[in-house]
Scaffold this motif. Sequence first.
Motif, mmCIF file in Angstrom:
data_model
loop_
_atom_site.group_PDB
_atom_site.id
_atom_site.type_symbol
_atom_site.label_atom_id
_atom_site.label_comp_id
_atom_site.label_asym_id
_atom_site.label_seq_id
_atom_site.Cartn_x
_atom_site.Cartn_y
_atom_site.Cartn_z
ATOM 1 N N SER A 107 -11.537 39.785 -17.115
ATOM 2 C CA SER A 107 -10.913 39.411 -18.383
ATOM 3 C C SER A 107 -9.620 38.627 -18.143
ATOM 4 N N GLY A 108 -8.820 39.084 -17.198
ATOM 5 C CA GLY A 108 -7.596 38.365 -16.856
ATOM 6 C C GLY A 108 -7.887 37.004 -16.250
ATOM 7 N N TYR A 109 -8.917 36.926 -15.430
ATOM 8 C CA TYR A 109 -9.332 35.672 -14.802
ATOM 9 C C TYR A 109 -9.757 34.671 -15.882
ATOM 10 N N ASP A 110 -10.508 35.167 -16.864
ATOM 11 C CA ASP A 110 -10.963 34.318 -17.969
ATOM 12 C C ASP A 110 -9.794 33.690 -18.734
ATOM 13 N N GLU A 111 -8.666 34.370 -18.751
ATOM 14 C CA GLU A 111 -7.506 33.872 -19.502
ATOM 15 C C GLU A 111 -6.797 32.712 -18.808
ATOM 16 N N VAL A 112 -6.965 32.575 -17.498
ATOM 17 C CA VAL A 112 -6.223 31.533 -16.783
ATOM 18 C C VAL A 112 -7.093 30.385 -16.276
ATOM 19 N N ILE A 113 -8.402 30.576 -16.265
ATOM 20 C CA ILE A 113 -9.299 29.562 -15.714
ATOM 21 C C ILE A 113 -10.123 28.928 -16.823
ATOM 22 N N THR A 114 -10.307 27.625 -16.744
ATOM 23 C CA THR A 114 -11.261 26.933 -17.609
ATOM 24 C C THR A 114 -12.563 26.838 -16.826
ATOM 25 N N TRP A 115 -13.610 27.417 -17.386
ATOM 26 C CA TRP A 115 -14.908 27.467 -16.722
ATOM 27 C C TRP A 115 -15.692 26.194 -17.024
ATOM 28 N N VAL A 116 -16.221 25.572 -15.986
ATOM 29 C CA VAL A 116 -16.991 24.337 -16.119
ATOM 30 C C VAL A 116 -18.475 24.690 -16.130
ATOM 31 N N PRO A 117 -19.186 24.299 -17.199
ATOM 32 C CA PRO A 117 -20.613 24.636 -17.309
ATOM 33 C C PRO A 117 -21.468 23.978 -16.228
ATOM 34 N N GLU A 118 -22.459 24.702 -15.806
ATOM 35 C CA GLU A 118 -23.363 24.251 -14.755
ATOM 36 C C GLU A 118 -24.028 22.912 -15.081
ATOM 37 N N GLU A 119 -24.384 22.724 -16.345
ATOM 38 C CA GLU A 119 -25.110 21.498 -16.690
ATOM 39 C C GLU A 119 -24.278 20.235 -16.437
ATOM 40 N N LEU A 120 -22.967 20.369 -16.376
ATOM 41 C CA LEU A 120 -22.118 19.202 -16.115
ATOM 42 C C LEU A 120 -22.062 18.825 -14.633
ATOM 43 N N ILE A 121 -22.436 19.749 -13.773
ATOM 44 C CA ILE A 121 -22.297 19.497 -12.335
ATOM 45 C C ILE A 121 -23.610 19.585 -11.555
ATOM 46 N N MET A 122 -24.709 19.955 -12.208
ATOM 47 C CA MET A 122 -25.948 20.206 -11.481
ATOM 48 C C MET A 122 -26.437 19.001 -10.686
ATOM 49 N N GLU A 123 -26.387 17.811 -11.263
ATOM 50 C CA GLU A 123 -26.851 16.629 -10.516
ATOM 51 C C GLU A 123 -26.006 16.406 -9.265
ATOM 52 N N ASP A 124 -24.703 16.587 -9.386
ATOM 53 C CA ASP A 124 -23.833 16.455 -8.212
ATOM 54 C C ASP A 124 -24.129 17.545 -7.181
ATOM 55 N N ILE A 125 -24.415 18.747 -7.637
ATOM 56 C CA ILE A 125 -24.739 19.840 -6.706
ATOM 57 C C ILE A 125 -25.977 19.470 -5.898
ATOM 58 N N ILE A 126 -26.975 18.943 -6.570
ATOM 59 C CA ILE A 126 -28.217 18.563 -5.880
ATOM 60 C C ILE A 126 -27.943 17.453 -4.870
ATOM 61 N N GLU A 127 -27.185 16.442 -5.273
ATOM 62 C CA GLU A 127 -26.842 15.355 -4.341
ATOM 63 C C GLU A 127 -26.035 15.886 -3.164
ATOM 64 N N LEU A 128 -25.077 16.768 -3.437
ATOM 65 C CA LEU A 128 -24.274 17.344 -2.361
ATOM 66 C C LEU A 128 -25.122 18.198 -1.417
ATOM 67 N N ALA A 129 -26.121 18.874 -1.966
ATOM 68 C CA ALA A 129 -27.008 19.687 -1.126
ATOM 69 C C ALA A 129 -27.729 18.807 -0.109
ATOM 70 N N PHE A 130 -28.199 17.641 -0.550
ATOM 71 C CA PHE A 130 -28.833 16.706 0.380
ATOM 72 C C PHE A 130 -27.825 16.175 1.401
ATOM 73 N N GLU A 131 -26.638 15.839 0.922
ATOM 74 C CA GLU A 131 -25.638 15.214 1.784
ATOM 75 C C GLU A 131 -25.000 16.197 2.761
ATOM 76 N N LEU A 132 -24.618 17.371 2.268
ATOM 77 C CA LEU A 132 -23.831 18.305 3.073
ATOM 78 C C LEU A 132 -24.646 19.427 3.715
ATOM 79 N N LYS A 133 -25.822 19.703 3.141
ATOM 80 C CA LYS A 133 -26.717 20.742 3.695
ATOM 81 C C LYS A 133 -25.974 22.066 3.906
ATOM 82 N N HIS A 134 -25.396 22.553 2.818
ATOM 83 C CA HIS A 134 -24.540 23.741 2.897
ATOM 84 C C HIS A 134 -24.876 24.717 1.767
ATOM 85 N N HIS A 135 -24.256 25.894 1.823
ATOM 86 C CA HIS A 135 -24.455 26.942 0.821
ATOM 87 C C HIS A 135 -24.179 26.412 -0.584
#
Length: 148
Positions: free
Chosen positions: A67-95
Amino acid sequence: MRVVIDTSVVFHLFSSFYPERTQIAERIIEMVQSGQIEGFAPRMGRAEFVAVLSRYFEKNEVMGALSGYDEVITWVPEELIMEDIIELAFELKHHVSDLYFIATSKLLNAVLLTNDRKMADMAKSIGLKSFYLIEEADKFFKLVEVNE
């Protein structure tokens, strides 16, 4: 200045394992609360935070911390970053969990703050500004002072 704060940093607000890391995390959160910096994380980070803290604390304590964490962080939705995650997975081959944070930094053109050397190095390798706080906290704090 926008920053993406990795779970490895926030965890130390609740841990006494490394007092110097706790002090750095506290200072970063204070900077977010005062408006000096804007704190972001991928929404998946909420689940990661719970998973990590659940190893050490009871559910009610973890939920209070979340609850305290939620008050200080702006959460970025997955749908905004999924394409980049997939590209990074190919490029960086990491967790994929680390790629969420890197992709969020990329999307927001934000500085990545982490206690994970490999994550910081990967972010730097693709041109992002990143700080491995265990060794580079002073550099980050100086950057914030310069940008004020």
